[in-house]
Design a protein around this motif. Structure first.
Motif, PDB file in Angstrom:
ATOM      1  N   THR A 127      -7.622  -3.590   5.416  1.00 10.92           N
ATOM      2  CA  THR A 127      -6.495  -3.773   5.955  1.00 10.92           C
ATOM      3  C   THR A 127      -5.446  -2.143   5.145  1.00 10.92           C
ATOM      4  O   THR A 127      -5.954  -1.540   4.850  1.00 10.92           O
ATOM      5  CB  THR A 127      -5.424  -4.196   5.658  1.00 10.92           C
ATOM      6  OG1 THR A 127      -5.525  -4.471   3.251  1.00 10.92           O
ATOM      7  CG2 THR A 127      -5.864  -5.800   5.706  1.00 10.92           C
ATOM      8  N   ARG A 128      -4.551  -1.745   6.245  1.00 10.83           N
ATOM      9  CA  ARG A 128      -3.886  -0.621   5.381  1.00 10.83           C
ATOM     10  C   ARG A 128      -2.834  -1.362   5.190  1.00 10.83           C
ATOM     11  O   ARG A 128      -1.976  -1.834   5.604  1.00 10.83           O
ATOM     12  CB  ARG A 128      -4.215   0.182   6.579  1.00 10.83           C
ATOM     13  CG  ARG A 128      -5.132   0.637   7.751  1.00 10.83           C
ATOM     14  CD  ARG A 128      -5.228   2.295   8.127  1.00 10.83           C
ATOM     15  NE  ARG A 128      -7.047   1.897   8.925  1.00 10.83           N
ATOM     16  CZ  ARG A 128      -7.852   3.315   7.848  1.00 10.83           C
ATOM     17  NH1 ARG A 128      -7.460   3.596   6.991  1.00 10.83           N
ATOM     18  NH2 ARG A 128      -9.093   2.971   8.590  1.00 10.83           N
ATOM     19  N   GLU A 129      -2.686  -0.457   4.180  1.00 18.09           N
ATOM     20  CA  GLU A 129      -0.364  -0.005   3.435  1.00 18.09           C
ATOM     21  C   GLU A 129      -0.002   1.305   3.678  1.00 18.09           C
ATOM     22  O   GLU A 129      -0.596   1.989   2.580  1.00 18.09           O
ATOM     23  CB  GLU A 129      -0.740  -0.237   2.565  1.00 18.09           C
ATOM     24  CG  GLU A 129       0.325  -1.185   1.253  1.00 18.09           C
ATOM     25  CD  GLU A 129       0.170  -2.187   0.534  1.00 18.09           C
ATOM     26  OE1 GLU A 129      -1.067  -2.032  -0.050  1.00 18.09           O
ATOM     27  OE2 GLU A 129       1.019  -2.756  -0.311  1.00 18.09           O
ATOM     28  N   VAL A 130       0.301   1.469   4.418  1.00 20.22           N
ATOM     29  CA  VAL A 130       1.809   3.124   3.957  1.00 20.22           C
ATOM     30  C   VAL A 130       2.929   2.743   3.809  1.00 20.22           C
ATOM     31  O   VAL A 130       3.645   2.380   3.726  1.00 20.22           O
ATOM     32  CB  VAL A 130       1.682   2.911   5.495  1.00 20.22           C
ATOM     33  CG1 VAL A 130       2.120   4.842   6.516  1.00 20.22           C
ATOM     34  CG2 VAL A 130       0.191   2.723   6.742  1.00 20.22           C
ATOM     35  N   PHE A 131       2.649   4.148   2.854  1.00 22.76           N
ATOM     36  CA  PHE A 131       4.683   3.691   2.059  1.00 22.76           C
ATOM     37  C   PHE A 131       4.606   5.436   2.972  1.00 22.76           C
ATOM     38  O   PHE A 131       4.771   6.661   2.412  1.00 22.76           O
ATOM     39  CB  PHE A 131       4.123   3.934   0.493  1.00 22.76           C
ATOM     40  CG  PHE A 131       3.489   2.703  -0.105  1.00 22.76           C
ATOM     41  CD1 PHE A 131       4.760   2.296  -0.262  1.00 22.76           C
ATOM     42  CD2 PHE A 131       2.471   3.291  -0.265  1.00 22.76           C
ATOM     43  CE1 PHE A 131       4.331   1.164  -1.193  1.00 22.76           C
ATOM     44  CE2 PHE A 131       2.079   1.063  -1.019  1.00 22.76           C
ATOM     45  CZ  PHE A 131       3.077   0.701  -1.654  1.00 22.76           C
TER      46      PHE A 131
ATOM     47  N   THR B 197      -6.729   2.845   2.334  1.00 19.63           N
ATOM     48  CA  THR B 197      -6.902   1.645   2.497  1.00 19.63           C
ATOM     49  C   THR B 197      -7.502   0.602   1.339  1.00 19.63           C
ATOM     50  O   THR B 197      -8.128   1.346   0.560  1.00 19.63           O
ATOM     51  CB  THR B 197      -7.905   2.438   3.255  1.00 19.63           C
ATOM     52  OG1 THR B 197      -8.038   3.864   3.892  1.00 19.63           O
ATOM     53  CG2 THR B 197      -9.461   2.214   3.921  1.00 19.63           C
ATOM     54  N   ILE B 198      -7.651  -0.604   1.764  1.00 18.37           N
ATOM     55  CA  ILE B 198      -8.010  -1.548   1.151  1.00 18.37           C
ATOM     56  C   ILE B 198      -8.831  -2.973   1.846  1.00 18.37           C
ATOM     57  O   ILE B 198      -8.300  -3.407   2.375  1.00 18.37           O
ATOM     58  CB  ILE B 198      -6.261  -2.742   1.005  1.00 18.37           C
ATOM     59  CG1 ILE B 198      -5.206  -1.889   0.179  1.00 18.37           C
ATOM     60  CG2 ILE B 198      -7.147  -3.381   0.360  1.00 18.37           C
ATOM     61  CD1 ILE B 198      -4.153  -2.208   0.673  1.00 18.37           C
ATOM     62  N   PRO B 199      -9.763  -2.988   0.991  1.00 13.98           N
ATOM     63  CA  PRO B 199     -10.687  -3.470   1.657  1.00 13.98           C
ATOM     64  C   PRO B 199     -10.462  -5.131   1.462  1.00 13.98           C
ATOM     65  O   PRO B 199      -9.636  -5.289   0.945  1.00 13.98           O
ATOM     66  CB  PRO B 199     -12.225  -3.154   0.318  1.00 13.98           C
ATOM     67  CG  PRO B 199     -12.052  -2.844  -0.960  1.00 13.98           C
ATOM     68  CD  PRO B 199     -10.573  -1.840  -0.766  1.00 13.98           C
ATOM     69  N   VAL B 200     -10.881  -5.974   2.591  1.00 15.60           N
ATOM     70  CA  VAL B 200     -10.258  -7.398   2.348  1.00 15.60           C
ATOM     71  C   VAL B 200     -10.959  -7.539   1.565  1.00 15.60           C
ATOM     72  O   VAL B 200     -12.573  -8.465   0.941  1.00 15.60           O
ATOM     73  CB  VAL B 200     -10.573  -8.062   3.498  1.00 15.60           C
ATOM     74  CG1 VAL B 200     -10.094  -9.744   3.490  1.00 15.60           C
ATOM     75  CG2 VAL B 200      -9.330  -6.943   4.807  1.00 15.60           C
TER      76      VAL B 200
ATOM     77  N   ILE C  48       4.008   3.754  13.857  1.00 17.93           N
ATOM     78  CA  ILE C  48       2.551   3.489  12.955  1.00 17.93           C
ATOM     79  C   ILE C  48       1.321   2.166  12.851  1.00 17.93           C
ATOM     80  O   ILE C  48       0.378   2.550  13.476  1.00 17.93           O
ATOM     81  CB  ILE C  48       2.931   2.779  11.331  1.00 17.93           C
ATOM     82  CG1 ILE C  48       3.768   4.745  11.306  1.00 17.93           C
ATOM     83  CG2 ILE C  48       1.585   3.210  10.993  1.00 17.93           C
ATOM     84  CD1 ILE C  48       4.130   4.241   9.681  1.00 17.93           C
ATOM     85  N   LYS C  49       2.308   1.552  13.784  1.00 19.87           N
ATOM     86  CA  LYS C  49       1.355   0.212  14.116  1.00 19.87           C
ATOM     87  C   LYS C  49       0.172   0.124  15.192  1.00 19.87           C
ATOM     88  O   LYS C  49      -0.364  -0.043  15.395  1.00 19.87           O
ATOM     89  CB  LYS C  49       1.962  -1.573  13.740  1.00 19.87           C
ATOM     90  CG  LYS C  49       2.585  -1.319  12.257  1.00 19.87           C
ATOM     91  CD  LYS C  49       3.215  -2.835  12.092  1.00 19.87           C
ATOM     92  CE  LYS C  49       3.027  -3.345  10.756  1.00 19.87           C
ATOM     93  NZ  LYS C  49       4.028  -4.663  10.125  1.00 19.87           N
TER      94      LYS C  49
ATOM     95  N   TYR D 100      -5.916  -2.724  13.010  1.00 17.91           N
ATOM     96  CA  TYR D 100      -6.193  -3.103  11.651  1.00 17.91           C
ATOM     97  C   TYR D 100      -4.493  -3.659  11.152  1.00 17.91           C
ATOM     98  O   TYR D 100      -4.059  -3.686  11.937  1.00 17.91           O
ATOM     99  CB  TYR D 100      -6.166  -1.496  10.513  1.00 17.91           C
ATOM    100  CG  TYR D 100      -7.230  -0.609  10.421  1.00 17.91           C
ATOM    101  CD1 TYR D 100      -8.561  -1.296   9.365  1.00 17.91           C
ATOM    102  CD2 TYR D 100      -7.505  -0.257  11.758  1.00 17.91           C
ATOM    103  CE1 TYR D 100      -9.675  -0.708   9.321  1.00 17.91           C
ATOM    104  CE2 TYR D 100      -8.714   0.762  11.476  1.00 17.91           C
ATOM    105  CZ  TYR D 100      -9.869   0.589  10.685  1.00 17.91           C
ATOM    106  OH  TYR D 100     -11.248   1.640  10.805  1.00 17.91           O
ATOM    107  N   ASN D 101      -4.706  -4.648  10.452  1.00 18.56           N
ATOM    108  CA  ASN D 101      -3.313  -4.672   9.957  1.00 18.56           C
ATOM    109  C   ASN D 101      -2.589  -3.880   8.378  1.00 18.56           C
ATOM    110  O   ASN D 101      -3.844  -3.828   7.723  1.00 18.56           O
ATOM    111  CB  ASN D 101      -3.741  -6.426   9.655  1.00 18.56           C
ATOM    112  CG  ASN D 101      -4.519  -7.212  10.400  1.00 18.56           C
ATOM    113  OD1 ASN D 101      -4.188  -7.348  11.184  1.00 18.56           O
ATOM    114  ND2 ASN D 101      -5.258  -8.315  10.045  1.00 18.56           N
ATOM    115  N   THR D 102      -1.596  -3.697   8.799  1.00 19.36           N
ATOM    116  CA  THR D 102      -0.845  -2.582   8.447  1.00 19.36           C
ATOM    117  C   THR D 102      -0.011  -3.027   8.247  1.00 19.36           C
ATOM    118  O   THR D 102       0.673  -3.736   8.587  1.00 19.36           O
ATOM    119  CB  THR D 102      -0.516  -1.706   9.479  1.00 19.36           C
ATOM    120  OG1 THR D 102      -1.885  -0.961   9.714  1.00 19.36           O
ATOM    121  CG2 THR D 102      -0.496  -0.382   8.574  1.00 19.36           C
ATOM    122  N   THR D 103       0.687  -2.308   6.266  1.00 23.75           N
ATOM    123  CA  THR D 103       2.031  -2.689   5.962  1.00 23.75           C
ATOM    124  C   THR D 103       2.375  -1.514   5.753  1.00 23.75           C
ATOM    125  O   THR D 103       1.322  -1.175   5.682  1.00 23.75           O
ATOM    126  CB  THR D 103       1.886  -3.823   4.694  1.00 23.75           C
ATOM    127  OG1 THR D 103       0.475  -4.997   4.992  1.00 23.75           O
ATOM    128  CG2 THR D 103       3.306  -4.237   4.441  1.00 23.75           C
TER     129      THR D 103
END
Lengths: 326, 326
Positions: free
Chosen positions: A196-200, A171-174, A216-217, A226-229
């Motif tokens: 934003t959310r970032e998934v590995f 979880t990443i604050p904008v 996932i998205k 959320y905007n997810t990568t």
């Protein structure tokens, strides 16, 4: 003062480290549901005991730190052990706090103990800052941001998708949202604006990566707002770069004063933590000290961090704190 | 609850604004050393009374907020008025806190009142954060930065130099030092490393500006240990751009945990305030609420912000705070 630990995972181990660093505390015993012989703790001279024998320790422990999970362990364990001990936990399901408070309060009052619940950083230190800042600036807005850090719940959700071998979600604050709040713009922020959310993901051999990414998205509640990568990586990289337990976050209050509300004030509190469990347990252990002090002065029942005078967390005297830190 | 104010300058006015914004408070009276007819307050229906008549109000005020200066007013006033009222002040001479505490404690205990001293943001909210963070991360370093904001004492010192008509001094934290702390570098910082000073001077006609600048930069204690920039400006610019009362600052604790102290954690608390006096008095008024609650439950003597449970600051019930802000 003598501390007990129930449950020895990341939290239990963190409590052990923090107790060992406290000059006024001693670890009395670690209690586990597992075979005690299979549990290896840091302090070689401290007994590891099966939790079925915990009642034998009734008068040998000042405060028991309960290191279970919030979903199923703590709602049962904390009221149960409050019958025998002063207890403290890190129950973090915000919506169920009133119910958990009532159960622990009843058990602790009937048995004559103190139970402090929902202690850590959120709930915990972030809650303190919300309460202080709301009382000081009644006309204002609150903002809480989390991260950058791992969300266990979101990582679990991704791992349940077919074709996923392992996964970690950050979880990443904008940054732009943080800056707008910091600049006193008092923005209205949607869920998507704040984090934003970032998934590995480590995919199983032959899995359809495009389908995994889509699932996932579009996952309701967890990712769709959320905007997810999504990044696909191999197991070596996963183990090397994504086994950390860093976390953090920000609490803001932006509020106005003045005859015509012409003055704006920003209170910002933030944490940047290398180890989420070790920091959480550092908070738990400081509040364990407060639990004993409240018990010794005759208080009983369930408490939260909001009820505790700041001096009670320190092993230093009130006078020393006043003279050197006030 | 009924609030009284002694002293009506920037602080007294700020208390009035904050009391008017509090749903559970009412301003009972403002007391002044001046001719009451010469003092114009915001709330037209509230009496302004000469302070010589304050004893007549003994049972009509729950908490008296004393808005004098720390140098000469508060050391006399707070113990004196603690004989008649529950009192609160913003005494901010850190080195003299033990002595002031003892005097207020004696007066308040003998008369059966509560007196809360040194309330504001430093001492006050910054102190709270130092105590919490030290208890949670016992192995670590503290850093406090002030500014950007006006230092009254330094402005006064410059105004005493021959040839200076008016002057304002800003204390500014050094961005590189803030960043080093924020990055967990745990730097050793000298006085010069932490803050710079910026002075705006209106010189009298014909004054030797080079000499004024030299005298400022070499002034012992006030400026000689800092990098100082001096600007000469005219009176119009001074009045237009340098009459604000903005201030702020940062408190950090950087501490380590782990079996081998391998994990670092940063706790950061910061304030960015458009009006230093209005924010300070917002803190005072929230703690005035706590003073009444402590008095009502039978506590007596001198207290500080370190002794007060966070819930006591809010007009909301403990249950409401637990359910919505925890």
């Amino acid at each position: 003062m003598k501390i007990g630990i129930i449950g020895y995972g990341n939290l239990g181990r963190g409590v052990e480290i923090a107790v060992n660093a406290a000059p006024d505390m001693e670890l009395a015993a670690v209690f586990t549901r597992r075979d005690p012989k299979s549990v290896s703790i840091i302090s070689k001279d401290v007994p590891v005991v099966n939790v079925s024998e915990v009642a034998d320790w009734k008068d040998k422990i000042d405060v028991m730190v309960i290191c279970g999970g919030s979903a199923t362990d703590l709602p049962v364990q904390t009221p149960e052990y409050a019958k025998l001990f002063n207890v403290i936990d890190s129950f973090d399901t915000h919506a169920r706090i009133p119910e958990h408070f009532a159960n622990v309060d009843k058990a602790a009052k009937e048995s004559g103990h103190v139970g402090l619940i929902s202690c850590g950083w959120d709930p915990g230190l972030f809650s303190l800052n919300r309460v202080y800042a709301n009382a000081i600036l009644p006309d204002g807005k609150d903002y809480t941001f989390w991260g950058k850090g791992v969300s266990q719940g979101h990582s679990d959700a991704v791992r349940r998708i077919e074709g996923v071998k392992n996964a970690k979600q950050y979880t990443i604050p904008v940054e732009a949202a943080l800056e707008a709040v910091r600049n006193g713009e008092n923005p209205e922020l949607t869920t998507r604006d704040k984090h934003t959310r970032e998934v590995f993901v480590v995919a199983k051999e032959g899995a359809d990566k495009a389908l995994i990414e889509k699932q996932i998205k579009e996952m309701p509640n967890y990712f769709d707002e959320y905007n997810t990568t999504v990044h696909f990586i191999d197991e070596d990289e996963f183990n090397k770069n994504h086994s950390g337990m860093a976390h953090g976050g920000f609490v803001f209050r932006s509020g106005r004063t003045g005859v015509n509300k012409e003055n704006n004030h920003i209170i910002e509190y933030s944490l940047k933590l290398d180890s989420n469990p070790e920091f959480t347990t550092s908070v738990l252990v400081a509040y364990a000290r407060a639990v004993k002090r409240m018990y010794d002065e005759g208080q009983r029942g369930c408490k939260t961090v909001l009820d505790v005078p700041p001096t009670y967390l320190s092993e230093k005297s009130d006078e020393e704190l006043r003279n050197h830190l006030l």
